[in-house]
Design an enzyme around this catalytic site. Structure first.
Site, PDB file in Angstrom:
ATOM      1  N   GLU A   1      -7.717 -12.061   5.138  1.00 37.22           N
ATOM      2  CA  GLU A   1      -8.470 -10.814   5.068  1.00 37.22           C
ATOM      3  C   GLU A   1      -9.636 -10.865   4.086  1.00 37.22           C
ATOM      4  O   GLU A   1     -10.120  -9.825   3.636  1.00 37.22           O
ATOM      5  CB  GLU A   1      -7.522  -9.658   4.714  1.00 37.22           C
ATOM      6  CG  GLU A   1      -6.662  -9.894   3.500  1.00 37.22           C
ATOM      7  CD  GLU A   1      -5.602  -8.818   3.318  1.00 37.22           C
ATOM      8  OE1 GLU A   1      -5.702  -7.758   3.953  1.00 37.22           O
ATOM      9  OE2 GLU A   1      -4.666  -9.034   2.518  1.00 37.22           O
TER      10      GLU A   1
ATOM     11  N   ASP B   1      -9.475  -5.127   5.738  1.00 38.05           N
ATOM     12  CA  ASP B   1     -10.074  -5.690   4.529  1.00 38.05           C
ATOM     13  C   ASP B   1     -11.292  -6.545   4.865  1.00 38.05           C
ATOM     14  O   ASP B   1     -12.269  -6.557   4.109  1.00 38.05           O
ATOM     15  CB  ASP B   1      -9.038  -6.518   3.771  1.00 38.05           C
ATOM     16  CG  ASP B   1      -8.161  -5.661   2.882  1.00 38.05           C
ATOM     17  OD1 ASP B   1      -8.324  -5.734   1.656  1.00 38.05           O
ATOM     18  OD2 ASP B   1      -7.325  -4.915   3.408  1.00 38.05           O
TER      19      ASP B   1
ATOM     20  N   HIS C   1       0.795  -1.228   0.000  1.00 36.89           N
ATOM     21  CA  HIS C   1       0.000   0.000   0.000  1.00 36.89           C
ATOM     22  C   HIS C   1       0.830   1.282   0.000  1.00 36.89           C
ATOM     23  O   HIS C   1       0.250   2.373  -0.053  1.00 36.89           O
ATOM     24  CB  HIS C   1      -0.930   0.016   1.212  1.00 36.89           C
ATOM     25  CG  HIS C   1      -2.051  -0.968   1.125  1.00 36.89           C
ATOM     26  ND1 HIS C   1      -3.014  -0.917   0.150  1.00 36.89           N
ATOM     27  CD2 HIS C   1      -2.357  -2.046   1.900  1.00 36.89           C
ATOM     28  CE1 HIS C   1      -3.884  -1.903   0.315  1.00 36.89           C
ATOM     29  NE2 HIS C   1      -3.507  -2.606   1.364  1.00 36.89           N
TER      30      HIS C   1
ATOM     31  N   GLN D   1      -1.615 -13.383   5.380  1.00 33.32           N
ATOM     32  CA  GLN D   1      -2.632 -12.437   5.832  1.00 33.32           C
ATOM     33  C   GLN D   1      -4.019 -12.972   5.445  1.00 33.32           C
ATOM     34  O   GLN D   1      -4.290 -13.242   4.274  1.00 33.32           O
ATOM     35  CB  GLN D   1      -2.392 -11.059   5.211  1.00 33.32           C
ATOM     36  CG  GLN D   1      -3.210  -9.974   5.875  1.00 33.32           C
ATOM     37  CD  GLN D   1      -2.523  -8.612   5.829  1.00 33.32           C
ATOM     38  OE1 GLN D   1      -1.306  -8.516   5.882  1.00 33.32           O
ATOM     39  NE2 GLN D   1      -3.310  -7.556   5.728  1.00 33.32           N
TER      40      GLN D   1
END
Length: 263
Positions: free
Chosen positions: A157, A183, A53, A155
């Protein structure tokens, strides 16, 4: 200690994580090495360079790794994807491990774990990198050390990933699960990251991780969140981010200065 085909090197950051030690870190999003150097000087256990990000290309990540060397603070990289090139690139730069976003199912998790390991895996070999001390480490010493020290965090999400979390947690070579509440909140259409559906998903992820002797990683924006998530087993704490620390400190200073006007 997690049962794995790649046992952790004694004294390594990965050994601490697999042993359940409380580890405090933060996201690094500013594309220079300065924040990492400051965080290492303060004694943080690790940083997560956010290449998903934030504007962190390979050169920026290389600078962050250089800055980390001064205080030997481990750098995890949240890669843009589980693509093998993304994984190899940051590991060659000297990352202590990877945080891989949007891991949806066990087969994907297995491919990621194998791409990060040499023996029994598929990691491409080069000794002429920071990871290999630019040719200063013998081939098989590098192979064994890297396999023992590289930390792989999946992760979780997405709703599909929550449904598959038991199978993902069981994958050999995945060392920890990261509960991606941001998320998940968007994906479930929940009003906040402490909505019932998100708290239930978080518990499912943490329970699966503990069942399979994997660590639990979380992001928190406040100590209250840390305290709550510690209760479900979180031990890898990614607290705030360099940008957020800068913004909060700068805002507080500005408010204090302006409060002097007319005091």
């Amino acid at each position: 200690m997690s049962k794995t085909s790649w046992p952790a090197a004694p004294g390594s950051f990965r050994e601490r994580v697999l042993g359940g030690a409380l580890c405090a870190g933060t996201f690094v999003k500013i594309p220079t090495g300065h924040a990492t150097e400051i965080l290492g000087d303060l004694g943080y256990d690790f940083v997560v360079a956010d290449a998903e990000h934030a504007p962190l290309d390979r050169t920026a990540l290389d600078n962050i790794m250089q800055a980390a060397g001064r205080d030997r603070i481990p750098v995890l990289v949240r890669v843009p994807s589980g693509n093998s090139w993304h994984l190899l690139s940051v590991l060659d730069c000297g990352a202590a491990g990877v945080v891989v976003p949007h891991v949806m199912h066990a087969k994907q998790a297995e491919e990621i774990a194998l791409s990060c390991r040499y023996r029994g895996g598929r990691r491409g070999f080069s000794a002429g990198t920071r990871a290999g001390r630019f040719g200063g480490e013998a081939r098989w010493d590098l192979v064994d050390r890297a396999d023992a020290e590289t930390l792989v965090i999946a992760q979780i999400e997405d709703p599909e990933a929550v449904d598959n979390v038991e199978e993902i947690a069981a994958v050999d070579g995945v060392d920890a699960l990261f509960i991606g509440r941001g998320d998940l909140t968007v994906a479930y259409g929940a009003p906040s990251n402490d909505a019932d559906v998100i708290e239930e998903a978080s518990r499912r992820i943490a329970d699966a991780a503990r069942k399979h002797d994997k660590a639990v990683a979380i992001f928190a924006a406040s100590i209250a969140e840390v305290e709550k998530l510690r209760k479900i087993g979180a031990s890898i704490i990614v607290y705030s981010a360099d940008q957020s620390f800068l913004r909060a400190g700068a805002r507080k200073a500005l408010e204090d200065i302006r409060a002097l006007d007319g005091a």
